[in-house]
Write an enzyme that holds these catalytic residues in place. Sequence first.
Site, short mmCIF file in Angstrom:
data_model
loop_
_atom_site.label_atom_id
_atom_site.label_comp_id
_atom_site.label_asym_id
_atom_site.label_seq_id
_atom_site.Cartn_x
_atom_site.Cartn_y
_atom_site.Cartn_z
N THR A 139 0.83 -1.20 0.00
CA THR A 139 0.00 0.00 0.00
C THR A 139 0.87 1.25 0.00
O THR A 139 2.02 1.22 0.47
CB THR A 139 -0.91 0.01 1.24
OG1 THR A 139 -1.57 1.28 1.35
CG2 THR A 139 -0.11 -0.22 2.52
N ASP A 140 0.31 2.35 -0.47
CA ASP A 140 1.03 3.63 -0.40
C ASP A 140 1.13 4.15 1.03
O ASP A 140 1.93 5.04 1.33
CB ASP A 140 0.36 4.68 -1.29
CG ASP A 140 -1.11 4.91 -0.99
OD1 ASP A 140 -1.66 4.26 -0.08
OD2 ASP A 140 -1.73 5.75 -1.68
N GLU A 141 0.34 3.58 1.95
CA GLU A 141 0.34 4.08 3.32
C GLU A 141 1.66 3.81 4.06
O GLU A 141 1.92 4.42 5.10
CB GLU A 141 -0.84 3.49 4.09
CG GLU A 141 -2.18 3.94 3.54
CD GLU A 141 -3.34 3.59 4.44
OE1 GLU A 141 -3.18 3.66 5.66
OE2 GLU A 141 -4.41 3.23 3.89
N LYS A 167 2.12 -3.43 7.26
CA LYS A 167 2.38 -3.58 5.83
C LYS A 167 3.83 -3.22 5.51
O LYS A 167 4.48 -3.87 4.69
CB LYS A 167 1.42 -2.73 5.01
CG LYS A 167 -0.01 -3.22 5.02
CD LYS A 167 -0.16 -4.63 4.46
CE LYS A 167 0.06 -4.70 2.97
NZ LYS A 167 -0.18 -6.07 2.44
N TYR A 225 -1.95 -0.50 11.03
CA TYR A 225 -2.11 -1.16 9.73
C TYR A 225 -0.92 -0.90 8.83
O TYR A 225 -0.28 -1.84 8.32
CB TYR A 225 -3.40 -0.69 9.04
CG TYR A 225 -3.39 -0.94 7.56
CD1 TYR A 225 -3.29 -2.23 7.05
CD2 TYR A 225 -3.47 0.11 6.64
CE1 TYR A 225 -3.26 -2.48 5.69
CE2 TYR A 225 -3.44 -0.12 5.27
CZ TYR A 225 -3.34 -1.41 4.81
OH TYR A 225 -3.30 -1.63 3.45
#
Length: 349
Positions: A128-130, A159, A155
């Site tokens: 993810t970009d997060e 990741k 979260y």
Amino acid sequence: MTDAFIPKNIIVTGGCGFIGSNFVHYVYNNHPDVHITVLDALTYAGNLENIKPILGDRVEFVHGNICDAQLLDELVPGHDAIVHYAAESHNDNSIANPEPFVKTNVEGTFRLLEAARKYDVRFHHISTDEVYGDLALDDPAKFTEETPYHPSSPYSSTKASSDMLVRAWHRTYGLRTTISNCSNNYGPYQFPEKLIPLFINNIRNDRPLPVYGKGQNVRDWLYVEDHARAIDLIFHEGKIAETYNIGGFNEWKNIDLIKVIVKTVDRLLGRPEGASEKLITYVADRAGHDLRYAIDSTKLKEELGWEPTLQFEEGIEKTVRWYLHNQKWIDNVTSGEYQRCYQDMYNQK
């Protein structure tokens, strides 16, 4: 360009979830010689209905957990690749209870990497970009593959951890890996806790539309089939050990996105334009809420020729129509009926 990788038997973890199931459909429709084994634990966000129409000789479903090493020992031999979508992914849930995120996203990825190493299986990891943290609202920069990691939530931290494991398993053990970091996805089969399907359903039922803070947070939106096409391309033609960012070049403030959804749903339901804007309700901001995500997909475009094909307004209309035309799917998910059916099915075995 390296020689294309041509798998015949792939495992898709989390293939009953939103993004995973769309990828399964994409492979099924575009690669008639590929057999797909979907491995999914059917947690609350997994829905067997998402792939039920294509289950058969070419798509097999296995109910199980990616943390189950014995199951992986039984399942992985005979396959030539794993595409790893399975993850706990809802930020609010990770803040309330981080433990399942650590279990699934970190330990689960470790177990899969070990199985892939043991049986010499190609491994693609969906991230993810997060993991990059966030950007200032007035910052012209975008996340690139070289952006340092700076995750904000439990979260995104898990990741980021799983990304690092994948890189370590390549460098230490020579595992054939690729990673992709994507922006926010939208489209069919998304669990209705997420913004777009939640708001479509709430507008249809005249329920409040909760907006964090002032709705100024910015996200880059990508239609899920464009994402599936990107993964398929990376999987077949991407360079081993490389990371590819996948974004829509499509940034929207949350409040502006919500107004587009309201306008589209009202029009398709035959309501006056903007009639449902009265449902917008501003609520206290999420703890540690990232301000802005923006993905730079230049590497993916220049090296592999990918770019999004669906214009955002067209994608939103297509998405709204799908949810309005699949109300039974929404009702079964929101009522929990979809899980009760599976529980009954497995209790009978």
